[in-house]
Design a protein around this motif. Structure first.
Motif, PDB file in Angstrom:
ATOM      1  N   ASP A 125     -91.868  -6.051 -60.359  1.00 42.18           N
ATOM      2  CA  ASP A 125     -93.060  -5.229 -60.101  1.00 42.18           C
ATOM      3  C   ASP A 125     -93.974  -5.419 -61.315  1.00 42.18           C
ATOM      4  O   ASP A 125     -93.502  -5.467 -62.460  1.00 42.18           O
ATOM      5  N   ILE A 126     -95.256  -5.517 -61.068  1.00 42.32           N
ATOM      6  CA  ILE A 126     -96.200  -5.745 -62.165  1.00 42.32           C
ATOM      7  C   ILE A 126     -97.119  -4.522 -62.276  1.00 42.32           C
ATOM      8  O   ILE A 126     -97.757  -4.129 -61.290  1.00 42.32           O
ATOM      9  N   VAL A 127     -97.145  -3.940 -63.469  1.00 43.47           N
ATOM     10  CA  VAL A 127     -98.008  -2.778 -63.721  1.00 43.47           C
ATOM     11  C   VAL A 127     -99.205  -3.281 -64.535  1.00 43.47           C
ATOM     12  O   VAL A 127     -99.025  -3.904 -65.586  1.00 43.47           O
ATOM     13  N   ALA A 128    -100.413  -3.004 -64.051  1.00 43.96           N
ATOM     14  CA  ALA A 128    -101.627  -3.431 -64.773  1.00 43.96           C
ATOM     15  C   ALA A 128    -102.525  -2.223 -64.976  1.00 43.96           C
ATOM     16  O   ALA A 128    -102.728  -1.426 -64.050  1.00 43.96           O
ATOM     17  N   LYS A 129    -103.062  -2.090 -66.221  1.00 38.26           N
ATOM     18  CA  LYS A 129    -103.914  -0.926 -66.566  1.00 38.26           C
ATOM     19  C   LYS A 129    -105.245  -1.405 -67.137  1.00 38.26           C
ATOM     20  O   LYS A 129    -105.299  -2.489 -67.760  1.00 38.26           O
ATOM     21  N   THR A 130    -106.240  -0.589 -67.035  1.00 37.75           N
ATOM     22  CA  THR A 130    -107.551  -0.870 -67.642  1.00 37.75           C
ATOM     23  C   THR A 130    -107.359  -1.337 -69.083  1.00 37.75           C
ATOM     24  O   THR A 130    -106.622  -0.697 -69.854  1.00 37.75           O
ATOM     25  N   SER A 131    -108.011  -2.428 -69.474  1.00 44.40           N
ATOM     26  CA  SER A 131    -107.762  -3.018 -70.803  1.00 44.40           C
ATOM     27  C   SER A 131    -109.058  -3.487 -71.443  1.00 44.40           C
ATOM     28  O   SER A 131    -110.008  -3.871 -70.750  1.00 44.40           O
ATOM     29  N   GLU A 132    -109.043  -3.470 -72.774  1.00 49.17           N
ATOM     30  CA  GLU A 132    -110.135  -4.079 -73.553  1.00 49.17           C
ATOM     31  C   GLU A 132    -109.783  -5.551 -73.685  1.00 49.17           C
ATOM     32  O   GLU A 132    -108.808  -5.892 -74.363  1.00 49.17           O
ATOM     33  N   LEU A 133    -110.542  -6.439 -73.070  1.00 55.72           N
ATOM     34  CA  LEU A 133    -110.194  -7.863 -73.105  1.00 55.72           C
ATOM     35  C   LEU A 133    -111.039  -8.589 -74.147  1.00 55.72           C
ATOM     36  O   LEU A 133    -112.185  -8.225 -74.397  1.00 55.72           O
ATOM     37  N   THR A 134    -110.462  -9.633 -74.731  1.00 55.48           N
ATOM     38  CA  THR A 134    -111.161 -10.477 -75.705  1.00 55.48           C
ATOM     39  C   THR A 134    -111.065 -11.919 -75.233  1.00 55.48           C
ATOM     40  O   THR A 134    -110.002 -12.341 -74.756  1.00 55.48           O
ATOM     41  N   GLY A 135    -112.139 -12.679 -75.383  1.00 53.86           N
ATOM     42  CA  GLY A 135    -112.155 -14.086 -74.957  1.00 53.86           C
ATOM     43  C   GLY A 135    -111.120 -14.915 -75.694  1.00 53.86           C
ATOM     44  O   GLY A 135    -110.687 -14.564 -76.798  1.00 53.86           O
ATOM     45  N   CYS A 136    -110.690 -16.023 -75.080  1.00 53.85           N
ATOM     46  CA  CYS A 136    -109.709 -16.898 -75.738  1.00 53.85           C
ATOM     47  C   CYS A 136    -109.875 -18.319 -75.199  1.00 53.85           C
ATOM     48  O   CYS A 136    -110.681 -18.550 -74.297  1.00 53.85           O
ATOM     49  N   ASP A 137    -109.091 -19.266 -75.742  1.00 56.44           N
ATOM     50  CA  ASP A 137    -109.102 -20.635 -75.231  1.00 56.44           C
ATOM     51  C   ASP A 137    -108.042 -20.776 -74.151  1.00 56.44           C
ATOM     52  O   ASP A 137    -106.919 -20.284 -74.315  1.00 56.44           O
ATOM     53  N   VAL A 138    -108.410 -21.450 -73.070  1.00 61.26           N
ATOM     54  CA  VAL A 138    -107.479 -21.689 -71.956  1.00 61.26           C
ATOM     55  C   VAL A 138    -107.494 -23.189 -71.704  1.00 61.26           C
ATOM     56  O   VAL A 138    -108.520 -23.738 -71.279  1.00 61.26           O
ATOM     57  N   CYS A 139    -106.399 -23.880 -72.022  1.00 65.95           N
ATOM     58  CA  CYS A 139    -106.414 -25.339 -71.935  1.00 65.95           C
ATOM     59  C   CYS A 139    -104.980 -25.878 -71.945  1.00 65.95           C
ATOM     60  O   CYS A 139    -104.021 -25.111 -72.027  1.00 65.95           O
ATOM     61  N   GLY A 140    -104.854 -27.194 -71.880  1.00 67.12           N
ATOM     62  CA  GLY A 140    -103.544 -27.859 -71.971  1.00 67.12           C
ATOM     63  C   GLY A 140    -102.597 -27.369 -70.886  1.00 67.12           C
ATOM     64  O   GLY A 140    -102.968 -27.267 -69.716  1.00 67.12           O
ATOM     65  N   ASP A 141    -101.357 -27.002 -71.314  1.00 68.45           N
ATOM     66  CA  ASP A 141    -100.322 -26.581 -70.350  1.00 68.45           C
ATOM     67  C   ASP A 141    -100.673 -25.304 -69.595  1.00 68.45           C
ATOM     68  O   ASP A 141    -100.095 -25.020 -68.544  1.00 68.45           O
ATOM     69  N   ASP A 142    -101.621 -24.509 -70.150  1.00 73.97           N
ATOM     70  CA  ASP A 142    -102.058 -23.297 -69.438  1.00 73.97           C
ATOM     71  C   ASP A 142    -102.491 -23.620 -68.012  1.00 73.97           C
ATOM     72  O   ASP A 142    -102.278 -22.834 -67.093  1.00 73.97           O
ATOM     73  N   ILE A 143    -103.170 -24.757 -67.873  1.00 75.24           N
ATOM     74  CA  ILE A 143    -103.898 -25.003 -66.625  1.00 75.24           C
ATOM     75  C   ILE A 143    -102.939 -25.178 -65.443  1.00 75.24           C
ATOM     76  O   ILE A 143    -103.092 -24.518 -64.412  1.00 75.24           O
ATOM     77  N   ALA A 144    -101.918 -26.046 -65.586  1.00 75.91           N
ATOM     78  CA  ALA A 144    -101.003 -26.256 -64.452  1.00 75.91           C
ATOM     79  C   ALA A 144    -100.283 -24.958 -64.088  1.00 75.91           C
ATOM     80  O   ALA A 144    -100.022 -24.698 -62.912  1.00 75.91           O
ATOM     81  N   ARG A 145     -99.989 -24.131 -65.103  1.00 74.69           N
ATOM     82  CA  ARG A 145     -99.244 -22.887 -64.827  1.00 74.69           C
ATOM     83  C   ARG A 145    -100.143 -21.787 -64.237  1.00 74.69           C
ATOM     84  O   ARG A 145     -99.651 -20.744 -63.826  1.00 74.69           O
ATOM     85  N   ALA A 146    -101.451 -22.052 -64.212  1.00 76.16           N
ATOM     86  CA  ALA A 146    -102.374 -21.051 -63.646  1.00 76.16           C
ATOM     87  C   ALA A 146    -103.427 -21.751 -62.782  1.00 76.16           C
ATOM     88  O   ALA A 146    -104.551 -21.270 -62.665  1.00 76.16           O
ATOM     89  N   ILE A 147    -103.006 -22.848 -62.134  1.00 72.87           N
ATOM     90  CA  ILE A 147    -104.006 -23.708 -61.490  1.00 72.87           C
ATOM     91  C   ILE A 147    -104.825 -22.972 -60.423  1.00 72.87           C
ATOM     92  O   ILE A 147    -106.009 -23.223 -60.262  1.00 72.87           O
TER      93      ILE A 147
END
Ligand code: S3P
Length: 456
Positions: free
Chosen positions: A316-338
């Motif tokens: 089960d996944i619990v998600a709450k309102t969050s303060e988000l900050t930008g980041c780099d998304v690249c390399g192995d990230d991409i196939a795992r979140a295609i």
């Protein structure tokens, strides 16, 4: 393909004159709450039907996705002589029996198989059908017929398959050959569809078929092969299978689709005063990049009640309102979140600072060109975003009201519907019919969770 050719379709075709493009109008939400279980995983549902059909005996599958993509796969196997029957007392359980006929039990469909919008169905079936002792033809809708097939056809030809296609796009014509032969193949791009097509063909080939990937992609095929009792060997980024084995029918429950849950996780993160629980979601580590990336951005996401379903980890996944900050998304990230880059892009637009998405050129050949579709939609909602050949650079801030084109892509529709929950005014999303390919009850669940969505 000549217009008059009979075609097997996965769902009732809508006569052109009755087709009503659907629009969603989403107004800002005052908060999401409650527990939801999204529909079954699309990738796993396709594979359950495919492996069930060529296993010995009757496979029973619960929570199979009723999306148009999976219905197209079911219709194709019914046309090849497989009984697939809805069973069980409660239709909400989505229980099916697939009466498998073994590796050599499919019969020629006699008709062209229309896989609708589904790249997974078309590509995996090309692998499977290239090993059958009869001809077949596979095609899709206007979008699918523009998607690249060379990545599948080239290695299958090295195995001895006889496949023709105009300019490397569907339709594909597959002609029978003697036995295929196993190959060692390194895929030029990270693609679970290519890997899976070759493993399906490899079950029928002489010797061993090995596929090495540049980065690991979702491993549902490997898990399902093992679950049906077919040996697969995995060493690093190489998967090997020996031809000549057999599959044994089994029972399985399809986990809820993380790719669908991701839209609701996003909405909970970016909408004030929200806390949402997504039940029994598949959290396969080859596929959970969206959770890793959102946490890197500062998301409050927690996994509870870990268990297993269909050979896959579930939580089960619990998600709450969050303060988000930008980041780099690249390399192995991409196939795992295609499939979740649209979700990441909307999160980035609501974050503080800059997010750079790179190495994501594969997004150009999905149901739409998702780099272009996202950049276009984000600009329409007042976001400063720069399109790159392999991604985009997003300056986070506040989403404004606006009208967004979906480019007929289900995931673009759902990403921008969630953007509407957190925008400063109403967001209209055009051409939303395509959500039915992966998430038919999307707008009902969105309403239940606290999103103000009106369907026009
Ligand atoms: C899928 C693999 C991915 C993904 C698609 C489903 C699968 O495609 O984008 O939605 O079920 O194997 P690629 O493997 O081509 O990247």
């Amino acid at each position: 393909m000549p217009r008059s050719e009979p075609v097997v379709k996965g769902f009732a075709p809508v006569a052109q004159e009755h087709f009503q493009p659907m629009k969603f109008l989403i107004s800002p939400s005052s908060g999401l709450a409650g527990q939801l279980q999204v529909a079954g995983d699309k990738s796993i549902s396709h594979r359950a039907v495919i492996f069930g059909a060529i296993a010995n005996g009757t496979t029973r599958v619960s929570q199979i996705l009723q999306g148009e993509d999976v219905l197209a796969t079911m219709a194709a196997f019914r046309a090849m002589g497989i009984n697939i029957i809805r069973v069980g007392g409660d239709p909400a359980d989505n229980d099916y029996e697939i009466q498998g006929k073994g590796l050599y039990g499919l019969r020629p469909p006699g008709l062209s198989l229309d896989m609708g919008n589904s790249g997974t169905a078309l590509r995996l079936l090309t692998g499977l059908l290239s090993a059958q002792p009869w001809s077949s033809r596979l095609s899709g809708d206007a979008s699918l017929n523009q998607r690249p097939m060379g990545r599948i056809i080239d290695p299958l030809r090295l195995m001895g398959a006889n496949i023709a296609s105009a300019q490397g796009n569907p339709p594909v014509q597959i002609n029978p050959v003697g036995r295929l032969k196993g190959i060692r193949y390194t895929t030029p791009m990270a693609s679970a569809q290519v890997k899976s097509a070759l493993l399906l063909a490899g079950m029928y080939a002489d010797g061993i078929t090995s596929v090495t990937e540049p980065t690991t992609t979702r491993d549902h095929t490997e898990r399902m092969l093992a679950g049906f009792g077919y040996a697969v060997e995995i060493e690093g980024r190489t998967v090997s299978i020996k031809g000549g084995g057999e599959l044994t029918a089994r029972q399985l429950t399809v986990p809820a689709d993380l790719s669908s849950a991701a839209f609701f996780i996003l909405a909970a993160l970016i909408t004030p005063d929200s806390e949402l629980v997504l039940k029994k979601v598949g959290v396969n580590p080859s596929r959970d990049g969206v959770l890793t990336i959102l946490k890197r951005m500062g998301a409050q996401i927690e996994l509870v009640n870990p268990s297993r379903a269909g050979g896959e980890p579930v939580a089960d996944i619990v998600a709450k309102t969050s303060e988000l900050t930008g980041c780099d998304v690249c390399g192995d990230d991409i196939a795992r979140a295609i499939d979740e880059i649209p979700v990441i892009a909307v999160a980035a637009a609501c974050a503080r600072g800059i997010t750079r998405i790179a190495d994501a050129q594969e997004l150009r050949v999905k149901e739409s060109d998702r780099i272009h579709s996202m950049v276009h939609g984000l600009k329409a909602l007042g976001v400063r975003v720069e399109e790159q050949a392999d991604g985009m650079i997003i300056a986070g801030g506040k989403l404004t009201e606006g009208r967004v084109h979906s480019f007929d892509d289900h995931r673009i529709v759902m990403a921008f519907s969630m953007a509407g929950a957190a925008a400063s005014g109403p967001v209209e999303v055009l051409d939303c019919n395509n959500v039915a390919t992966s998430f038919p009850d999307f707008h009902q669940l969105a309403s239940r969770s606290g999103i103000n969505i009106v369907v026009n």
